[in-house]
Design an enzyme around this catalytic site. Sequence first.
Site, PDB file in Angstrom:
ATOM      1  N   SER A   1      -0.779   2.952   6.828  1.00  0.00           N
ATOM      2  CA  SER A   1      -1.663   3.673   5.808  1.00  0.00           C
ATOM      3  C   SER A   1      -0.820   4.773   5.195  1.00  0.00           C
ATOM      4  CB  SER A   1      -2.588   4.494   6.468  1.00  0.00           C
ATOM      5  OG  SER A   1      -3.453   5.104   5.660  1.00  0.00           O
TER       6      SER A   1
ATOM      7  N   TYR B   1      -5.938   9.987  13.058  1.00  0.00           N
ATOM      8  CA  TYR B   1      -5.655   8.762  12.242  1.00  0.00           C
ATOM      9  C   TYR B   1      -4.243   8.970  11.444  1.00  0.00           C
ATOM     10  CZ  TYR B   1      -5.961   5.084   8.675  1.00  0.00           C
ATOM     11  OH  TYR B   1      -5.778   3.853   7.971  1.00  0.00           O
TER      12      TYR B   1
END
Length: 257
Positions: free
Chosen positions: A147, A161
């Site tokens: 990501s 995350y």
Amino acid sequence: MGYGDLFRLDGKIALVIGGYGGIGTDLCKGLSFFGASIAVAGPDLAKASHLAEEIKAAGHDALGLQGDVTLKDNVNRIVADVLKHWQRIDVLINCQGVQVDTPAEDFREEDFDRVLDVNLKSVFLVSQAAGKIMIAQQKGKIINISSVRSLLGIRSGYAAYCTSKGGVNMLTKQLATEWAKHHINVNAIAPTFFRAGQAVGYLDNKDFYETLLKRIPLGRVGEPVDLVGATVFLSSSASDFITGQVLFVDGGVTACQ
């Protein structure tokens, strides 16, 4: 090999973890279009099998498999099932992921552990199990879905995350370094917000969406098909001299932040 074959995956066996998810579904269909046989794996056998049947109906080979890939025994069983069906694994896509949106000061330990287990630990466990097969074959491609948040923080809610995806990037580089001698390429793809899976809820928020577009130089969010090309490239012989890299598929976000 001719230029026309650079991106073909005919005869290749691809194991896609999280393959029936918002992004994973398109990756499975895209890889199969270019000739790969697909093992769709995840915790929900019904969803995995349903997608496998869709792929087979389109004229390609596929198999649905079930397992919680945060558990090593489950991972070993999934890999064994792929080998039983096809006798090899040429491509591994780690597409599993979860996010718990909580401010750092309130983040529960059990939630932090769960995010790291799903987003990072499982990537190692599956890569380790499939990597042993690829070492024996002396060839393979591993692609981890990371990501932009592996590189960039965000104002609130992403403590676990961002940490997990940063770990994915470093794990990618480490495995690439260790396994290069076995002709195994290990790379990662790092998307920004895509109109799929967990991100859809955020994109439905008009204010968030408009603010997001202002930060993306290409002026739009990603669509799942945007990731298919990158995944096919890193799965194919076109990328045989590329390893240990993180490809940011982000519309230019990381170019200007």
